[in-house]
Design a protein around this motif. Structure first.
Motif, PDB file in Angstrom:
ATOM      1  N   GLY A 309       0.682  -1.218  -0.053  1.00 38.87           N
ATOM      2  CA  GLY A 309       0.211   0.134   0.071  1.00 38.87           C
ATOM      3  C   GLY A 309       0.548   1.062   0.085  1.00 38.87           C
ATOM      4  O   GLY A 309       0.526   2.136  -0.609  1.00 38.87           O
ATOM      5  N   CYS A 310       1.813   1.334   0.730  1.00 39.29           N
ATOM      6  CA  CYS A 310       2.995   2.494   0.681  1.00 39.29           C
ATOM      7  C   CYS A 310       3.415   2.672  -0.558  1.00 39.29           C
ATOM      8  O   CYS A 310       3.542   3.862  -1.030  1.00 39.29           O
ATOM      9  CB  CYS A 310       3.848   2.231   1.978  1.00 39.29           C
ATOM     10  SG  CYS A 310       3.467   2.399   3.460  1.00 39.29           S
ATOM     11  N   VAL A 311       3.993   1.589  -1.161  1.00 41.03           N
ATOM     12  CA  VAL A 311       4.540   1.899  -2.368  1.00 41.03           C
ATOM     13  C   VAL A 311       3.722   2.272  -3.354  1.00 41.03           C
ATOM     14  O   VAL A 311       3.846   3.128  -4.352  1.00 41.03           O
ATOM     15  CB  VAL A 311       5.322   0.213  -2.884  1.00 41.03           C
ATOM     16  CG1 VAL A 311       5.638   0.445  -4.403  1.00 41.03           C
ATOM     17  CG2 VAL A 311       6.309  -0.099  -2.087  1.00 41.03           C
ATOM     18  N   ALA A 312       2.272   1.916  -3.605  1.00 41.64           N
ATOM     19  CA  ALA A 312       1.271   2.203  -4.417  1.00 41.64           C
ATOM     20  C   ALA A 312       1.143   3.631  -4.205  1.00 41.64           C
ATOM     21  O   ALA A 312       0.727   4.400  -5.108  1.00 41.64           O
ATOM     22  CB  ALA A 312      -0.011   1.504  -4.120  1.00 41.64           C
ATOM     23  N   CYS A 313       0.935   3.959  -2.878  1.00 43.17           N
ATOM     24  CA  CYS A 313       0.659   5.737  -2.669  1.00 43.17           C
ATOM     25  C   CYS A 313       1.879   6.262  -3.291  1.00 43.17           C
ATOM     26  O   CYS A 313       1.533   7.377  -3.703  1.00 43.17           O
ATOM     27  CB  CYS A 313       0.469   5.808  -1.158  1.00 43.17           C
ATOM     28  SG  CYS A 313      -0.902   5.197  -0.359  1.00 43.17           S
ATOM     29  N   ALA A 314       3.093   5.876  -2.997  1.00 40.42           N
ATOM     30  CA  ALA A 314       4.288   6.871  -3.429  1.00 40.42           C
ATOM     31  C   ALA A 314       4.156   6.983  -4.832  1.00 40.42           C
ATOM     32  O   ALA A 314       4.566   7.994  -5.504  1.00 40.42           O
ATOM     33  CB  ALA A 314       5.543   6.077  -2.833  1.00 40.42           C
ATOM     34  N   GLY A 338      -7.751   5.806  -7.651  1.00 39.47           N
ATOM     35  CA  GLY A 338      -6.543   5.229  -7.577  1.00 39.47           C
ATOM     36  C   GLY A 338      -5.746   5.283  -6.269  1.00 39.47           C
ATOM     37  O   GLY A 338      -5.233   4.539  -5.545  1.00 39.47           O
ATOM     38  N   ALA A 339      -5.964   6.660  -5.679  1.00 38.17           N
ATOM     39  CA  ALA A 339      -5.383   6.867  -4.393  1.00 38.17           C
ATOM     40  C   ALA A 339      -5.933   6.142  -3.132  1.00 38.17           C
ATOM     41  O   ALA A 339      -5.197   5.699  -2.303  1.00 38.17           O
ATOM     42  CB  ALA A 339      -5.434   8.488  -4.110  1.00 38.17           C
ATOM     43  N   LEU A 340      -7.343   6.034  -3.114  1.00 41.51           N
ATOM     44  CA  LEU A 340      -7.875   5.538  -2.024  1.00 41.51           C
ATOM     45  C   LEU A 340      -7.612   3.826  -2.192  1.00 41.51           C
ATOM     46  O   LEU A 340      -7.455   3.144  -1.081  1.00 41.51           O
ATOM     47  CB  LEU A 340      -9.336   5.693  -2.242  1.00 41.51           C
ATOM     48  CG  LEU A 340      -9.756   7.169  -1.692  1.00 41.51           C
ATOM     49  CD1 LEU A 340     -11.103   7.440  -1.727  1.00 41.51           C
ATOM     50  CD2 LEU A 340      -9.401   7.616  -0.313  1.00 41.51           C
ATOM     51  N   LEU A 341      -7.540   3.380  -3.494  1.00 34.54           N
ATOM     52  CA  LEU A 341      -7.399   1.978  -3.563  1.00 34.54           C
ATOM     53  C   LEU A 341      -6.000   1.744  -2.913  1.00 34.54           C
ATOM     54  O   LEU A 341      -5.746   0.651  -2.377  1.00 34.54           O
ATOM     55  CB  LEU A 341      -7.422   1.379  -5.045  1.00 34.54           C
ATOM     56  CG  LEU A 341      -8.954   1.545  -5.489  1.00 34.54           C
ATOM     57  CD1 LEU A 341      -8.718   1.045  -7.067  1.00 34.54           C
ATOM     58  CD2 LEU A 341      -9.880   0.792  -4.669  1.00 34.54           C
ATOM     59  N   ALA A 342      -4.933   2.520  -3.201  1.00 38.25           N
ATOM     60  CA  ALA A 342      -3.727   2.408  -2.547  1.00 38.25           C
ATOM     61  C   ALA A 342      -3.870   2.522  -1.115  1.00 38.25           C
ATOM     62  O   ALA A 342      -3.132   1.670  -0.302  1.00 38.25           O
ATOM     63  CB  ALA A 342      -2.774   3.408  -3.097  1.00 38.25           C
ATOM     64  N   PHE A 343      -4.524   3.472  -0.434  1.00 38.04           N
ATOM     65  CA  PHE A 343      -4.607   3.655   0.874  1.00 38.04           C
ATOM     66  C   PHE A 343      -5.046   2.349   1.471  1.00 38.04           C
ATOM     67  O   PHE A 343      -4.819   1.984   2.552  1.00 38.04           O
ATOM     68  CB  PHE A 343      -5.446   4.919   1.005  1.00 38.04           C
ATOM     69  CG  PHE A 343      -6.528   4.851   2.200  1.00 38.04           C
ATOM     70  CD1 PHE A 343      -5.743   5.226   3.474  1.00 38.04           C
ATOM     71  CD2 PHE A 343      -7.652   4.407   2.186  1.00 38.04           C
ATOM     72  CE1 PHE A 343      -6.542   5.352   4.637  1.00 38.04           C
ATOM     73  CE2 PHE A 343      -8.740   4.489   3.383  1.00 38.04           C
ATOM     74  CZ  PHE A 343      -7.718   4.841   4.335  1.00 38.04           C
ATOM     75  N   VAL A 344      -6.339   1.901   0.963  1.00 38.45           N
ATOM     76  CA  VAL A 344      -6.982   0.644   1.603  1.00 38.45           C
ATOM     77  C   VAL A 344      -6.297  -0.645   1.612  1.00 38.45           C
ATOM     78  O   VAL A 344      -6.341  -1.590   2.534  1.00 38.45           O
ATOM     79  CB  VAL A 344      -8.384   0.275   0.961  1.00 38.45           C
ATOM     80  CG1 VAL A 344      -8.336  -0.251  -0.407  1.00 38.45           C
ATOM     81  CG2 VAL A 344      -9.270  -0.066   1.944  1.00 38.45           C
ATOM     82  N   THR A 345      -5.178  -0.678   0.741  1.00 40.84           N
ATOM     83  CA  THR A 345      -4.471  -1.877   0.648  1.00 40.84           C
ATOM     84  C   THR A 345      -3.563  -2.100   2.163  1.00 40.84           C
ATOM     85  O   THR A 345      -3.437  -3.126   2.425  1.00 40.84           O
ATOM     86  CB  THR A 345      -3.422  -1.933  -0.344  1.00 40.84           C
ATOM     87  OG1 THR A 345      -4.118  -1.612  -1.796  1.00 40.84           O
ATOM     88  CG2 THR A 345      -2.482  -2.907  -0.576  1.00 40.84           C
ATOM     89  N   ALA A 346      -3.283  -0.790   2.627  1.00 41.94           N
ATOM     90  CA  ALA A 346      -2.470  -1.029   3.880  1.00 41.94           C
ATOM     91  C   ALA A 346      -3.538  -0.780   5.285  1.00 41.94           C
ATOM     92  O   ALA A 346      -3.495  -1.508   5.970  1.00 41.94           O
ATOM     93  CB  ALA A 346      -1.606   0.165   4.040  1.00 41.94           C
TER      94      ALA A 346
END
Length: 436
Positions: A309-314, A338-346
């Motif tokens: 999730g952190c990698v996707a956010c970056a 896209g930002a929220l999907l990265a967020f929810v992964t973590a």
């Protein structure tokens, strides 16, 4: 007494539903303030400021709620570790609900002058105090009832609460915004979502009134005298690492749900209704995916999902601000989603991960303090910093993208320094039968 509790222990679906409902109501209270801060509180409570300065001042009162949350986690964490997880759920919901209803009753600056923003500040502090206790109580009650192999899944239901609370808050604001003129909305319409919090709080109290105490708490023989002191003394590094690790989730979530509302409506001229629809749709999609991500955490581990999730956010923050700056609703929606999907992964797995990091006797305090300190680092400052950076930049707020990317990288480092906690499968720990 313990035997009676065990007999009356609720089923996991019922327990998860009650935790989810209460958390959604608490976050409704918290988010409705953020939406109002982005849309109307600046002109109403800081009319002598310029439009940008008024928005910054409104976001400053928004940030006070985050500063109060760690204090609430200490206060209610003490109650949760000494008296039980269940009392925390009732007390925190009462406090947050009452403070939210009171916000809707505060007269504007034109009526009572400087007392108006001061009252907002106090009530926002009380909101944050209550929410600081809510998360720890709801998550622990679910996590400590859940079977080890499905702990991430069942614990993820309270993590759906923020998305549902946000959807409720923005749905009410969106309906009022569409039905009322700008003048009517500014005069009285914005107050209705705050008044509605009273009815929601009563419903939440009814749902939680029959919940059984957590078996994890009932099994504690030696309760910590002052849980916070024990957390600081024995788990201080862990608290700081979890706070740093969680900062990215708060920063990303409040950048897209709070700052983007003000940026799009004030800088790009996007209508309030269109922007609320884009954000609300993306948040609801994110919330629906929480259990799916949690299943992966039970299968592959907690830390790998958080790192991903952190990698996707970056990687997504610069594309997000570029899409947001187009002012085109579909592109803005894709950027936010896209930002929220990265967020929810973590963040979907945090409700299982944080409690597993702490011993039961200080678990309510330790998990809640780490979680809410992350809110201070990532959530309190992000709307203010992002607004200032966007004001100094061009049409595309690249500075906001750089800021969010930097927070994501810091959180990535913190997650890599934390241990994995996923319970080993039973087959992996059972001794092999002796043959021959």
């Amino acid at each position: 007494m313990h035997d009676v509790q065990a007999v009356n222990r609720p089923s996991m679906p019922r327990l998860a539903a009650a935790s989810l409902a209460g958390t959604a109501i608490e976050f409704y209270d918290f988010f409705v303030y953020g939406t109002a801060a982005a849309l109307v509180l600046g002109p109403l409570f800081f009319p002598t400021f310029s439009p940008v300065a008024g928005t910054l001042a409104a976001f400053a009162t928004f940030g006070v709620g985050f500063i109060a949350r760690p204090l609430g986690s200490v206060l209610f964490g003490h109650l949760g570790d000494r008296r039980g997880r269940r009392p925390v759920l009732v007390a925190s919901l009462l406090l947050t609900g009452a403070a939210t209803v009171a916000v809707g009753c505060v007269p504007s600056y034109d009526t009572i002058g400087v007392a108006a923003p001061l009252l907002l500040l106090v009530l926002r502090f009380l909101q944050g105090l209550g929410l600081g206790g809510e998360w720890g109580g709801a998550v622990l009650l679910t996590a400590e009832h859940a079977p080890a192999g499905r702990r991430a899944l069942w614990s993820s239901f309270p993590q759906m609460g923020p998305a549902i609370g946000f959807g409720l808050a923005n749905g009410v604001v969106l309906a009022l915004s569409a039905a009322l003129s700008d003048a009517e909305f500014a005069r009285w319409g914005w107050r209705v979502p705050f008044w509605a919090a009273g009815a929601l709080a009563l419903a939440g109290l009814w749902l939680r009134s029959s919940l059984a105490e957590s078996p994890g708490f009932l099994e504690i023989d030696d309760h910590a005298r002052v849980p916070f002191f024990e957390v600081v003394r024995h788990h201080g590094r862990l608290v700081l690492l979890t706070a740093g690790a969680l900062a990215v989730g708060y920063a990303v979530f409040y950048a897209v749900t709070t700052w983007s509302l003000a940026y799009a409506t004030e800088r790009l001229g996007v209508s309030r209704t269109v922007m609320l629809t884009c954000v609300m749709g993306a948040v609801l999609v994110q919330g629906a995916l929480v259990p799916l991500v949690a299943l992966f955490a039970d299968r592959f581990g907690r830390r790998p999902m958080c790192v991903a999730g952190c990698v996707a956010c970056a990687l997504w923050m610069f594309p997000m601000v570029a899409l947001l700056a187009t002012g085109e609703p579909l592109l803005m929606f894709l950027g936010i989603l896209g930002a929220l999907l990265a967020f929810v992964t973590a963040f979907a797995v945090i409700a299982a991960y944080l409690p597993e990091l702490y011993e039961p006797r200080v678990r309510c305090t330790g998990a809640a303090v780490g979680y809410n300190l992350g809110g201070v680092l990532g959530g309190a400052l992000t709307p203010i910093v992002a607004t200032a950076l966007a004001e100094r930049g061009g049409r595309v707020p690249w500075g906001v993208g750089a800021y969010l990317t930097g927070v994501a990288l810091i959180s990535l480092v913190c997650f890599t320094l934390l241990p994995e906690t996923r319970p080993a499968p039973v087959a992996a720990v059972e001794p092999k039968p002796v043959t021959g």
